[in-house]
Design a protein around this motif. Structure first.
Motif, PDB file in Angstrom:
ATOM      1  N   TYR A  35       0.821  -1.215   0.000  1.00 14.84           N
ATOM      2  CA  TYR A  35       0.000   0.000   0.000  1.00 14.84           C
ATOM      3  C   TYR A  35       0.858   1.270   0.000  1.00 14.84           C
ATOM      4  O   TYR A  35       0.323   2.372  -0.033  1.00 14.84           O
ATOM      5  N   GLY A  36       2.164   1.094   0.119  1.00 16.37           N
ATOM      6  CA  GLY A  36       3.046   2.247   0.256  1.00 16.37           C
ATOM      7  C   GLY A  36       3.044   2.797   1.674  1.00 16.37           C
ATOM      8  O   GLY A  36       3.349   3.974   1.886  1.00 16.37           O
ATOM      9  N   PHE A  37       2.697   1.951   2.641  1.00 15.33           N
ATOM     10  CA  PHE A  37       2.620   2.351   4.046  1.00 15.33           C
ATOM     11  C   PHE A  37       3.726   1.685   4.848  1.00 15.33           C
ATOM     12  O   PHE A  37       4.318   0.688   4.427  1.00 15.33           O
ATOM     13  N   GLY A  38       3.969   2.216   6.029  1.00 21.80           N
ATOM     14  CA  GLY A  38       4.946   1.651   6.949  1.00 21.80           C
ATOM     15  C   GLY A  38       4.341   1.439   8.326  1.00 21.80           C
ATOM     16  O   GLY A  38       3.123   1.545   8.511  1.00 21.80           O
ATOM     17  N   HIS A  41       2.004   4.102   9.827  1.00 21.10           N
ATOM     18  CA  HIS A  41       0.642   4.019   9.306  1.00 21.10           C
ATOM     19  C   HIS A  41      -0.135   2.934  10.053  1.00 21.10           C
ATOM     20  O   HIS A  41      -1.302   3.124  10.399  1.00 21.10           O
ATOM     21  N   HIS A  42       0.537   1.815  10.291  1.00 20.77           N
ATOM     22  CA  HIS A  42      -0.102   0.707  10.983  1.00 20.77           C
ATOM     23  C   HIS A  42      -0.532   1.126  12.386  1.00 20.77           C
ATOM     24  O   HIS A  42      -1.655   0.849  12.820  1.00 20.77           O
ATOM     25  N   ARG A  43       0.355   1.798  13.105  1.00 15.48           N
ATOM     26  CA  ARG A  43       0.023   2.229  14.472  1.00 15.48           C
ATOM     27  C   ARG A  43      -1.166   3.186  14.462  1.00 15.48           C
ATOM     28  O   ARG A  43      -2.068   3.078  15.295  1.00 15.48           O
ATOM     29  N   VAL A  44      -1.192   4.113  13.518  1.00  8.44           N
ATOM     30  CA  VAL A  44      -2.313   5.049  13.441  1.00  8.44           C
ATOM     31  C   VAL A  44      -3.607   4.292  13.144  1.00  8.44           C
ATOM     32  O   VAL A  44      -4.621   4.489  13.823  1.00  8.44           O
ATOM     33  N   ILE A  45      -3.578   3.424  12.162  1.00  2.00           N
ATOM     34  CA  ILE A  45      -4.771   2.643  11.810  1.00  2.00           C
ATOM     35  C   ILE A  45      -5.233   1.812  13.007  1.00  2.00           C
ATOM     36  O   ILE A  45      -6.426   1.760  13.324  1.00  2.00           O
ATOM     37  N   TYR A  46      -4.301   1.172  13.684  1.00  2.05           N
ATOM     38  CA  TYR A  46      -4.656   0.322  14.823  1.00  2.05           C
ATOM     39  C   TYR A  46      -5.353   1.127  15.922  1.00  2.05           C
ATOM     40  O   TYR A  46      -6.423   0.749  16.400  1.00  2.05           O
ATOM     41  N   PHE A  47      -4.753   2.238  16.331  1.00  6.74           N
ATOM     42  CA  PHE A  47      -5.318   2.984  17.454  1.00  6.74           C
ATOM     43  C   PHE A  47      -6.589   3.732  17.083  1.00  6.74           C
ATOM     44  O   PHE A  47      -7.469   3.895  17.936  1.00  6.74           O
ATOM     45  N   GLY A  75      -2.211  12.511   7.044  1.00  6.39           N
ATOM     46  CA  GLY A  75      -2.606  13.153   5.791  1.00  6.39           C
ATOM     47  C   GLY A  75      -2.703  12.150   4.656  1.00  6.39           C
ATOM     48  O   GLY A  75      -3.662  12.172   3.871  1.00  6.39           O
ATOM     49  N   GLN A  76      -1.732  11.263   4.574  1.00  4.32           N
ATOM     50  CA  GLN A  76      -1.756  10.242   3.522  1.00  4.32           C
ATOM     51  C   GLN A  76      -2.941   9.298   3.725  1.00  4.32           C
ATOM     52  O   GLN A  76      -3.643   8.958   2.765  1.00  4.32           O
ATOM     53  N   LEU A  77      -3.181   8.877   4.956  1.00  2.00           N
ATOM     54  CA  LEU A  77      -4.285   7.953   5.223  1.00  2.00           C
ATOM     55  C   LEU A  77      -5.641   8.592   4.935  1.00  2.00           C
ATOM     56  O   LEU A  77      -6.561   7.918   4.455  1.00  2.00           O
ATOM     57  N   VAL A  78      -5.774   9.879   5.185  1.00  2.00           N
ATOM     58  CA  VAL A  78      -7.020  10.586   4.881  1.00  2.00           C
ATOM     59  C   VAL A  78      -7.166  10.750   3.369  1.00  2.00           C
ATOM     60  O   VAL A  78      -8.224  10.455   2.806  1.00  2.00           O
TER      61      VAL A  78
END
Length: 152
Positions: A35-38, A41-47, A75-78
């Motif tokens: 996805y081009g994430f690291g 990104h995972h920590r943000v998505i998880y919490f 910003g990228q996730l949004v």
């Protein structure tokens, strides 16, 4: 004496933690890379998944990263429609975060990997080890975060 730990036992514990973290993150890192994430990104998505409607300030307090670092990742996730950011009805300056359907799908994919690893480890260690593992982890994290896990 269980209170006396030799230096080699402490080093082994540290090494086991490094290897466990490497293996705990490996498969998710590979998924995220597609996805081009690291890991950030995972920590943000998880919490955000665990705390729907969390404010940016609350997320910053959990992650303990700079606003600038969070801003880049968030910003990228949004932009890519994994997280929705909306204004609070009570305080228009506050931004509240939640996962979109696409974000929920990714979070489930990643959490399925982690749940399987933990379930296997718990089964292999035995039921009595689960509480001991929890106690060790609680002993590692600081007092502020430890309060999040208080039972009762």
């Amino acid at each position: 004496n269980p209170l006396f730990l030799r230096e080699d036992q402490l080093y082994e514990g540290m090494e086991l933690l490094f290897f466990a973290y490497r293996d705990f993150t490996a498969e998710c890192d590979a998924i995220l890379a597609t996805y081009g994430f690291g890991r950030a990104h995972h920590r943000v998505i998880y919490f955000v998944a665990r705390n729907p409607g969390i404010s940016v300030a609350e997320l910053l307090a959990i992650l303990r990263i700079t606003k600038q670092s969070l801003s880049r990742v968030l910003g990228q996730l949004v932009r890519e429609n994994y997280i929705e950011s909306r204004q609070s009805g009570k305080d228009r300056r506050r931004r509240l975060l939640s996962l979109t359907d696409q974000g929920q799908e990714l979070e489930q994919r990643l959490s399925t990997v982690h749940r399987a690893l933990l379930a296997r480890a718990y089964r292999e260690a035995g039921a009595e080890s689960v509480d001991g593992y929890r106690q060790v982890l609680l002993g590692i994290i600081d007092e502020t975060d430890r309060k999040r896990f208080a039972k009762g």
